[in-house]
Design a protein around this motif. Structure first.
Motif, mmCIF file in Angstrom:
data_model
loop_
_atom_site.group_PDB
_atom_site.id
_atom_site.type_symbol
_atom_site.label_atom_id
_atom_site.label_comp_id
_atom_site.label_asym_id
_atom_site.label_seq_id
_atom_site.Cartn_x
_atom_site.Cartn_y
_atom_site.Cartn_z
ATOM 1 N N PRO A 118 13.777 -26.461 -3.419
ATOM 2 C CA PRO A 118 14.989 -27.437 -2.487
ATOM 3 C C PRO A 118 14.375 -28.609 -3.285
ATOM 4 C CG PRO A 118 13.213 -26.811 -1.713
ATOM 5 C CD PRO A 118 13.393 -25.892 -2.287
ATOM 6 N N ALA A 119 14.662 -29.833 -2.818
ATOM 7 C CA ALA A 119 14.641 -30.976 -3.307
ATOM 8 C C ALA A 119 13.286 -31.454 -2.502
ATOM 9 C CB ALA A 119 16.056 -32.200 -3.195
ATOM 10 N N PRO A 120 12.587 -32.426 -3.211
ATOM 11 C CA PRO A 120 12.710 -32.328 -4.699
ATOM 12 C C PRO A 120 12.043 -31.859 -5.354
ATOM 13 C CG PRO A 120 10.584 -33.996 -3.634
ATOM 14 C CD PRO A 120 11.233 -32.853 -3.380
ATOM 15 N N PHE A 121 11.536 -30.518 -5.378
ATOM 16 C CA PHE A 121 10.858 -29.700 -6.452
ATOM 17 C C PHE A 121 12.161 -29.281 -7.677
ATOM 18 C CE2 PHE A 121 8.401 -30.099 -2.879
ATOM 19 C CZ PHE A 121 7.124 -29.696 -3.694
ATOM 20 N N ASP A 122 13.390 -28.837 -7.267
ATOM 21 C CA ASP A 122 14.376 -29.446 -8.233
ATOM 22 C C ASP A 122 14.769 -29.791 -9.225
ATOM 23 O OD1 ASP A 122 15.332 -31.239 -6.347
ATOM 24 O OD2 ASP A 122 17.867 -30.274 -6.930
ATOM 25 N N LYS A 123 14.329 -30.754 -9.075
ATOM 26 C CA LYS A 123 13.764 -31.971 -10.584
ATOM 27 C C LYS A 123 12.515 -32.519 -11.004
ATOM 28 C CE LYS A 123 17.923 -34.123 -9.481
ATOM 29 N NZ LYS A 123 19.380 -33.534 -10.151
ATOM 30 N N GLY A 124 11.173 -31.835 -10.217
ATOM 31 C CA GLY A 124 10.291 -32.007 -10.238
ATOM 32 C C GLY A 124 9.181 -33.370 -10.492
ATOM 33 N N GLY A 125 8.122 -33.645 -11.318
ATOM 34 C CA GLY A 125 7.551 -35.179 -11.410
ATOM 35 C C GLY A 125 6.977 -34.757 -10.132
ATOM 36 N N VAL A 126 7.167 -34.413 -8.714
ATOM 37 C CA VAL A 126 6.250 -34.349 -7.773
ATOM 38 C C VAL A 126 5.175 -35.305 -7.247
ATOM 39 C CG1 VAL A 126 6.097 -34.369 -4.944
ATOM 40 C CG2 VAL A 126 8.489 -33.085 -6.147
ATOM 41 N N LYS A 127 4.706 -36.474 -6.908
ATOM 42 C CA LYS A 127 3.661 -36.968 -7.015
ATOM 43 C C LYS A 127 2.474 -36.810 -5.560
ATOM 44 C CE LYS A 127 4.066 -40.559 -10.350
ATOM 45 N NZ LYS A 127 3.763 -41.799 -10.472
ATOM 46 N N VAL A 128 1.445 -36.057 -5.406
ATOM 47 C CA VAL A 128 0.527 -35.297 -4.185
ATOM 48 C C VAL A 128 -0.880 -36.230 -4.189
ATOM 49 C CG1 VAL A 128 -0.061 -34.191 -3.362
ATOM 50 C CG2 VAL A 128 2.244 -33.973 -3.764
ATOM 51 N N ALA A 129 -1.175 -36.493 -3.584
ATOM 52 C CA ALA A 129 -2.465 -37.189 -3.812
ATOM 53 C C ALA A 129 -3.639 -36.240 -2.555
ATOM 54 C CB ALA A 129 -3.716 -38.752 -3.159
ATOM 55 N N LEU A 130 -4.495 -35.215 -3.804
ATOM 56 C CA LEU A 130 -5.165 -34.965 -3.037
ATOM 57 C C LEU A 130 -6.968 -35.742 -2.315
ATOM 58 C CD1 LEU A 130 -7.325 -32.605 -1.558
ATOM 59 C CD2 LEU A 130 -7.220 -31.551 -4.420
ATOM 60 N N VAL A 131 -7.616 -36.049 -1.879
ATOM 61 C CA VAL A 131 -8.182 -36.771 -0.893
ATOM 62 C C VAL A 131 -9.526 -36.531 -0.321
ATOM 63 C CG1 VAL A 131 -8.986 -39.563 -0.187
ATOM 64 C CG2 VAL A 131 -6.823 -38.787 -0.600
ATOM 65 N N THR A 132 -10.738 -35.870 -0.951
ATOM 66 C CA THR A 132 -11.480 -34.849 -0.047
ATOM 67 C C THR A 132 -12.819 -35.914 -0.224
ATOM 68 O OG1 THR A 132 -12.894 -35.845 -2.767
ATOM 69 C CG2 THR A 132 -11.315 -33.592 -3.281
ATOM 70 N N PHE A 133 -13.510 -35.577 0.867
ATOM 71 C CA PHE A 133 -15.024 -36.410 1.418
ATOM 72 C C PHE A 133 -15.955 -35.446 0.407
ATOM 73 C CE2 PHE A 133 -19.054 -36.052 4.430
ATOM 74 C CZ PHE A 133 -18.474 -37.354 4.437
#
Length: 349
Positions: free
Chosen positions: A32-47
């Motif tokens: 499904p969109a937007p993974f059919d296009k790629g380049g999805v930005k996600v942040a992992l914020v750790t403690f």
């Protein structure tokens, strides 16, 4: 604390972040969109950025992100609540599609997590309860972790012993594990908690080691220590080795890493059991949950990764020396079907 991150400030911050998978322009066929296009930005914020568990968690998240075509940016809070809060705000300003919040202090995060939601950014929390029904909670079934470890402690030592307990309040996984400890003591009045201590900082194991020495000096009759975080257990073992009481004490913990396995299996080690999930698997599950939210799918609100009990005898009898050995010889440890979907690739090994 609430300042805008613009221009050079954003660039300077990103230079200190760990950038995970590259953006995959081709996307995933049939996703499904937007993974059919790629380049999805996600942040992992750790403690918490120190310790083998959290390094493995991040590695698992990075592997799963790579297979999903996610550009994963990891922000290390370094046990600083104000820094982690600021990093969530920075991730919002960078326009990510989702933010995974890994541990932390809820009171410092609830409002900025809501700010992300208000900006249309999906939020997933791992082992921090943000009290928000819109934020899925990934957890290791901390109650089951504690029950497994304490069940082994009772099997080994009976229902009457003098105990030391390592605990720091205010962290969701430790608070959940503490609930089981309190229930266990209530159900077994012969278990006497002689001392309680703990620290979470840049040098957790060393700090706990110093505290353990003081606790044992004041309470030399302690024979069992419940240390429900592997950095706690590492500190207790360091102290008991140094003061020469390792043959008189048994340590029970939660979480595991290759370094932990080495210490548990060592000749004469007082660290006799731990209950754990594979942190790399938990990292992968956290990324999958975020991906499903971005794609408009429901990963569920409480996403639980089941733990397994790992004893010193298991490790020695099976020749287990690494987490990879655990994956091979204890299959339940190495995988989870939590937050899966037909279009989500399994993480690379």
């Amino acid at each position: 604390m609430k300042r805008s991150i613009l221009g050079l400030a954003a660039a300077a911050f990103l230079s200190g972040a760990l950038v995970g998978a590259p953006a995959f322009a081709e996307g995933i066929a049939g996703a499904p969109a937007p993974f059919d296009k790629g380049g999805v930005k996600v942040a992992l914020v750790t403690f918490i950025s120190a310790g083998d568990f959290f390094q493995a968690y991040q590695a698992g998240a990075q592997k799963q992100a790579k297979d999903l075509g996610i550009d994963l940016q990891i922000f290390s809070g370094r046990q600083d609540a104000a820094a982690q809060r600021e990093q969530v705000e920075q991730a919002i300003n960078l326009g990510v599609k989702a933010i995974i919040i890994d541990h932390g202090q809820p009171e410092a995060l609830k409002d900025v997590a809501q700010k992300a939601l208000d900006a249309g950014i999906k939020v997933v929390a791992f082992d921090v309860d943000l009290g928000n029904p819109a934020i899925p909670q990934v957890e290791q079934s901390d109650h089951e972790l504690a029950k497994a470890a304490l069940g082994q402690a009772i099997a080994d030592n009976g229902t009457s012993f003098n105990a030391g307990y390592v605990y720091v309040a205010g962290f969701a996984p430790l608070d959940r594990r503490n609930e089981v400890w309190e229930e266990t003591k209530k159900a077994n009045p012969g278990i006497a908690e002689k001392a309680r201590w703990g620290a979470v900082n840049d040098t957790t194991a060393a700090s706990v080691a110093d505290q353990t020495k003081a606790a044992f000096q004041a309470n030399p009759d302690i024979t069992v220590v419940f240390a429900p975080y592997d950095e706690f257990a590492r500190g207790v073992k360091l102290a008991t080795d140094e003061i020469g009481v390792s043959d008189k004490v048994k340590i029970y913990s939660a979480d595991v890493s290759t370094a932990d396995i080495t210490e548990i299996a060592a000749e004469g080690s007082p660290w006799v059991a731990t209950a754990a999930t594979n942190p790399a698997v938990v990292g992968a599950v956290s990324v999958r949950a975020a991906a499903k939210l971005i794609a408009g799918e429901d990963p569920g609100h409480n996403i639980v990764v089941k733990p397994v009990l790992i004893t010193q005898k298991d490790l020695r009898d099976n020749g287990i020396k690494t987490v990879e050995d655990l994956n091979a010889k204890l299959p339940a440890f190495g995988k989870s079907d939590a937050a899966t979907a037909p279009w989500i690739p399994a993480p690379t090994q």
